[in-house]
Structures are given as structure tokens and as C-alpha cells.
Design a protein around this motif. Structure first.
Motif, PDB file in Angstrom:
ATOM      1  N   GLU A   1       4.015   0.586   2.804  1.00 36.76           N
ATOM      2  CA  GLU A   1       3.158   1.207   1.788  1.00 36.76           C
ATOM      3  C   GLU A   1       2.495   0.158   0.898  1.00 36.76           C
ATOM      4  OE1 GLU A   1       2.206   4.231   1.780  1.00 36.76           O
ATOM      5  OE2 GLU A   1       3.698   5.172   3.055  1.00 36.76           O
ATOM      6  N   ILE A   2       3.235  -0.888   0.546  1.00 33.81           N
ATOM      7  CA  ILE A   2       2.698  -1.930  -0.332  1.00 33.81           C
ATOM      8  C   ILE A   2       1.569  -2.685   0.360  1.00 33.81           C
ATOM      9  CG2 ILE A   2       3.226  -4.076  -1.549  1.00 33.81           C
ATOM     10  CD1 ILE A   2       6.161  -2.896  -1.818  1.00 33.81           C
ATOM     11  N   VAL A   3       1.806  -3.119   1.585  1.00 36.96           N
ATOM     12  CA  VAL A   3       0.770  -3.880   2.298  1.00 36.96           C
ATOM     13  C   VAL A   3      -0.471  -3.016   2.522  1.00 36.96           C
ATOM     14  CG1 VAL A   3       0.176  -5.102   4.430  1.00 36.96           C
ATOM     15  CG2 VAL A   3       2.416  -5.473   3.365  1.00 36.96           C
ATOM     16  N   ILE A   4      -0.275  -1.778   2.909  1.00 29.32           N
ATOM     17  CA  ILE A   4      -1.430  -0.900   3.131  1.00 29.32           C
ATOM     18  C   ILE A   4      -2.188  -0.669   1.825  1.00 29.32           C
ATOM     19  CG2 ILE A   4      -2.168   1.421   3.788  1.00 29.32           C
ATOM     20  CD1 ILE A   4       0.052   1.375   5.930  1.00 29.32           C
ATOM     21  N   ALA A   5      -1.461  -0.478   0.734  1.00 30.87           N
ATOM     22  CA  ALA A   5      -2.117  -0.286  -0.570  1.00 30.87           C
ATOM     23  C   ALA A   5      -2.992  -1.485  -0.914  1.00 30.87           C
ATOM     24  CB  ALA A   5      -1.076  -0.052  -1.659  1.00 30.87           C
ATOM     25  N   LEU A   6      -2.450  -2.673  -0.744  1.00 26.83           N
ATOM     26  CA  LEU A   6      -3.220  -3.885  -1.041  1.00 26.83           C
ATOM     27  C   LEU A   6      -4.402  -4.041  -0.089  1.00 26.83           C
ATOM     28  CD1 LEU A   6      -0.261  -6.335  -1.710  1.00 26.83           C
ATOM     29  CD2 LEU A   6      -1.915  -5.490  -3.416  1.00 26.83           C
ATOM     30  N   ALA A   7      -4.161  -3.768   1.186  1.00 26.72           N
ATOM     31  CA  ALA A   7      -5.223  -3.906   2.185  1.00 26.72           C
ATOM     32  C   ALA A   7      -6.376  -2.943   1.891  1.00 26.72           C
ATOM     33  CB  ALA A   7      -4.665  -3.656   3.586  1.00 26.72           C
ATOM     34  N   GLU A   8      -6.037  -1.728   1.507  1.00 29.70           N
ATOM     35  CA  GLU A   8      -7.063  -0.748   1.158  1.00 29.70           C
ATOM     36  C   GLU A   8      -7.816  -1.159  -0.093  1.00 29.70           C
ATOM     37  OE1 GLU A   8      -6.297   3.501   0.962  1.00 29.70           O
ATOM     38  OE2 GLU A   8      -4.804   3.269   2.537  1.00 29.70           O
ATOM     39  N   ALA A   9      -7.069  -1.553  -1.115  1.00 31.17           N
ATOM     40  CA  ALA A   9      -7.679  -1.905  -2.394  1.00 31.17           C
ATOM     41  C   ALA A   9      -8.624  -3.093  -2.252  1.00 31.17           C
ATOM     42  CB  ALA A   9      -6.600  -2.219  -3.426  1.00 31.17           C
ATOM     43  N   LEU A  10      -8.244  -4.056  -1.426  1.00 34.94           N
ATOM     44  CA  LEU A  10      -9.034  -5.278  -1.282  1.00 34.94           C
ATOM     45  C   LEU A  10      -9.936  -5.258  -0.047  1.00 34.94           C
ATOM     46  CD1 LEU A  10      -6.269  -7.764  -2.427  1.00 34.94           C
ATOM     47  CD2 LEU A  10      -8.141  -6.811  -3.775  1.00 34.94           C
ATOM     48  N   LYS A  11      -9.890  -4.160   0.679  1.00 31.67           N
ATOM     49  CA  LYS A  11     -10.768  -3.950   1.846  1.00 31.67           C
ATOM     50  C   LYS A  11     -10.739  -5.125   2.826  1.00 31.67           C
ATOM     51  CE  LYS A  11     -12.491  -0.016   0.316  1.00 31.67           C
ATOM     52  NZ  LYS A  11     -11.358   0.781  -0.108  1.00 31.67           N
ATOM     53  N   VAL A  12      -9.536  -5.553   3.193  1.00 33.92           N
ATOM     54  CA  VAL A  12      -9.421  -6.629   4.185  1.00 33.92           C
ATOM     55  C   VAL A  12      -9.825  -6.092   5.558  1.00 33.92           C
ATOM     56  CG1 VAL A  12      -7.637  -7.862   2.878  1.00 33.92           C
ATOM     57  CG2 VAL A  12      -6.958  -6.192   4.601  1.00 33.92           C
ATOM     58  N   PRO A  13     -10.211  -6.968   6.480  1.00 28.21           N
ATOM     59  CA  PRO A  13     -10.675  -6.508   7.797  1.00 28.21           C
ATOM     60  C   PRO A  13      -9.669  -5.620   8.545  1.00 28.21           C
ATOM     61  CG  PRO A  13     -11.213  -8.819   7.507  1.00 28.21           C
ATOM     62  CD  PRO A  13     -10.368  -8.420   6.337  1.00 28.21           C
ATOM     63  N   GLU A  14      -8.384  -5.872   8.350  1.00 29.00           N
ATOM     64  CA  GLU A  14      -7.373  -5.056   9.028  1.00 29.00           C
ATOM     65  C   GLU A  14      -7.417  -3.607   8.553  1.00 29.00           C
ATOM     66  OE1 GLU A  14      -6.525  -9.228   9.408  1.00 29.00           O
ATOM     67  OE2 GLU A  14      -6.846  -8.036   7.610  1.00 29.00           O
ATOM     68  N   TYR A  15      -7.801  -3.404   7.309  1.00 23.22           N
ATOM     69  CA  TYR A  15      -7.971  -2.049   6.808  1.00 23.22           C
ATOM     70  C   TYR A  15      -9.081  -1.344   7.598  1.00 23.22           C
ATOM     71  CZ  TYR A  15      -9.640   1.761   3.895  1.00 23.22           C
ATOM     72  OH  TYR A  15     -10.060   2.992   3.460  1.00 23.22           O
TER      73      TYR A  15
ATOM     74  N   CYS B   1       6.460  -5.558  -4.584  1.00 23.91           N
ATOM     75  CA  CYS B   1       6.020  -4.320  -5.238  1.00 23.91           C
ATOM     76  C   CYS B   1       5.556  -4.605  -6.674  1.00 23.91           C
ATOM     77  CB  CYS B   1       7.156  -3.296  -5.226  1.00 23.91           C
ATOM     78  SG  CYS B   1       6.644  -1.639  -5.709  1.00 23.91           S
ATOM     79  N   ARG B   2       6.325  -5.395  -7.405  1.00 25.00           N
ATOM     80  CA  ARG B   2       5.931  -5.736  -8.786  1.00 25.00           C
ATOM     81  C   ARG B   2       4.584  -6.466  -8.812  1.00 25.00           C
ATOM     82  NH1 ARG B   2      11.515  -6.893  -9.044  1.00 25.00           N
ATOM     83  NH2 ARG B   2      11.120  -9.115  -8.674  1.00 25.00           N
ATOM     84  N   GLU B   3       4.431  -7.435  -7.919  1.00 23.59           N
ATOM     85  CA  GLU B   3       3.188  -8.202  -7.876  1.00 23.59           C
ATOM     86  C   GLU B   3       2.011  -7.334  -7.437  1.00 23.59           C
ATOM     87  OE1 GLU B   3       2.674 -11.287  -8.999  1.00 23.59           O
ATOM     88  OE2 GLU B   3       4.768 -11.372  -9.613  1.00 23.59           O
ATOM     89  N   ALA B   4       2.237  -6.440  -6.499  1.00 22.53           N
ATOM     90  CA  ALA B   4       1.175  -5.549  -6.035  1.00 22.53           C
ATOM     91  C   ALA B   4       0.689  -4.651  -7.175  1.00 22.53           C
ATOM     92  CB  ALA B   4       1.658  -4.713  -4.855  1.00 22.53           C
ATOM     93  N   LYS B   5       1.604  -4.200  -8.008  1.00 22.85           N
ATOM     94  CA  LYS B   5       1.204  -3.378  -9.148  1.00 22.85           C
ATOM     95  C   LYS B   5       0.265  -4.149 -10.070  1.00 22.85           C
ATOM     96  CE  LYS B   5       3.949  -0.403 -11.055  1.00 22.85           C
ATOM     97  NZ  LYS B   5       5.069   0.306 -11.699  1.00 22.85           N
ATOM     98  N   LYS B   6       0.561  -5.422 -10.264  1.00 27.53           N
ATOM     99  CA  LYS B   6      -0.315  -6.262 -11.095  1.00 27.53           C
ATOM    100  C   LYS B   6      -1.698  -6.378 -10.470  1.00 27.53           C
ATOM    101  CE  LYS B   6       3.484  -9.201 -12.648  1.00 27.53           C
ATOM    102  NZ  LYS B   6       4.033 -10.588 -12.550  1.00 27.53           N
ATOM    103  N   VAL B   7      -1.745  -6.574  -9.170  1.00 23.57           N
ATOM    104  CA  VAL B   7      -3.025  -6.701  -8.468  1.00 23.57           C
ATOM    105  C   VAL B   7      -3.827  -5.419  -8.602  1.00 23.57           C
ATOM    106  CG1 VAL B   7      -4.123  -6.964  -6.200  1.00 23.57           C
ATOM    107  CG2 VAL B   7      -2.219  -8.475  -6.847  1.00 23.57           C
ATOM    108  N   LEU B   8      -3.186  -4.293  -8.364  1.00 23.76           N
ATOM    109  CA  LEU B   8      -3.914  -3.021  -8.461  1.00 23.76           C
ATOM    110  C   LEU B   8      -4.393  -2.774  -9.889  1.00 23.76           C
ATOM    111  CD1 LEU B   8      -2.115  -0.473  -6.135  1.00 23.76           C
ATOM    112  CD2 LEU B   8      -4.001  -2.022  -5.649  1.00 23.76           C
ATOM    113  N   LYS B   9      -3.595  -3.189 -10.850  1.00 24.86           N
ATOM    114  CA  LYS B   9      -3.998  -3.028 -12.246  1.00 24.86           C
ATOM    115  C   LYS B   9      -5.246  -3.863 -12.522  1.00 24.86           C
ATOM    116  CE  LYS B   9      -1.971  -2.553 -16.722  1.00 24.86           C
ATOM    117  NZ  LYS B   9      -0.683  -2.297 -17.347  1.00 24.86           N
ATOM    118  N   GLU B  10      -5.269  -5.092 -11.999  1.00 28.63           N
ATOM    119  CA  GLU B  10      -6.445  -5.944 -12.161  1.00 28.63           C
ATOM    120  C   GLU B  10      -7.663  -5.355 -11.464  1.00 28.63           C
ATOM    121  OE1 GLU B  10      -5.377  -9.832 -10.738  1.00 28.63           O
ATOM    122  OE2 GLU B  10      -3.844 -10.063 -12.274  1.00 28.63           O
TER     123      GLU B  10
END
Length: 133
Positions: free
Chosen positions: A41-55, A120-129
Motif C-alpha cells: 500500500e505504501i509503495v503504491i501510494a507513493l507511486a501514484e502520488a508521484l506518477k512514476v512510470p510503474e504507476y 510509512c512515517r516517511e511516506a506520510k511526510k511525502v504525501l503531506k508535502e
């Protein structure tokens, strides 16, 4: 594919709480699976948020595979930091050794779980940014 990234992180946190409860019961196989599900869930959340090619590949394919998730974790680590790949690798290790081989103890799990919790903690910071939380 339409789950918002912030909701995915909530699911990840839920999986991590479940994993800790299962560890308290000595149920390492199910705890390992919960940790793995949290990392997914964390990796997918980050991938979606940052629109990486794998997404984009997963959207086109209509599903996420372990290969896409692993590639996304690697790519995200290049831009966000090694905490992504450490968390993903730890979760994958637990999945293999905890659910397939079933040779892991609660004590063996602790450091790997901590890596995923940090992810998970770091991902929350990224999504907040990104203003996605």
C-alpha cells in the motif's frame, strides 16, 4: 487503482497495527503477510502520488504486480531516499520467509517491521508535502 494515496497509507497503518497484534499472539505467518500488505500500500501510494512510470504501467495493465511494485520502490528510492527500498525489501523478506518458508520468529521480525514502519512515517511526510494527505 482508484484508491487515493492518503487512504492507502491509512490501510498500511491498519495492517501494521494488525501485524503487531498478531506478533503478540505469536502468529508470525499472518503478521508477516500484514507487514507485506502494508508495504504494498505504501509503495503504491507513493507511486501514484508521484506518477512514476510503474504507476502508468500498472494502470495500463489493470493491476499491480510484485515486479511493478519492486521497480517502483527502486525508482522512488532514487528520488526520495533509501528508506523506500529498505522498507520494501524488508517486507518482501518477511513475506517470503514468514509466509512461504515459515521459519521466522517474532524476534526475527522486529527490525524488518521497524523498516516498514519507518517507510510509512516517511511516506506520510511525502504525501503531506504533495498535499495529498
Amino acid at each position: 487503482m482508484t484508491t487515493p494515496p492518503a487512504h492507502r497509507l491509512e490501510l498500511a497503518e491498519h495492517h501494521l497495527r494488525d501485524a503487531e497484534a498478531l506478533m503478540g499472539e505469536g502468529d508470525t505467518a499472518n503478521a508477516c503477510e500484514k507487514v507485506y500488505n502494508a508495504a504494498v500500500e505504501i509503495v503504491i501510494a507513493l507511486a501514484e502520488a508521484l506518477k512514476v512510470p510503474e504507476y502508468e504501467e500498472a494502470v495500463k495493465e489493470g493491476k499491480w504486480t510484485a515486479l511493478y511494485i519492486g521497480r517502483a520502490a527502486n525508482r522512488l528510492s532514487d528520488t526520495l531516499g533509501k528508506w523506500v527500498v529498505r522498507g520494501w525489501s524488508s517486507a518482501f523478506f518477511l513475506y517470503v520467509w514468514g509466509t512461504r518458508v515459515r521459519g521466522i520468529s517474532v524476534e526475527d521480525m522486529r527490525q524488518y517491521l521497524e523498516e516498514v514502519k519507518e517507510m510509512c512515517r516517511e511516506a506520510k511526510k511525502v504525501l503531506k508535502e504533495c498535499r495529498l494527505e
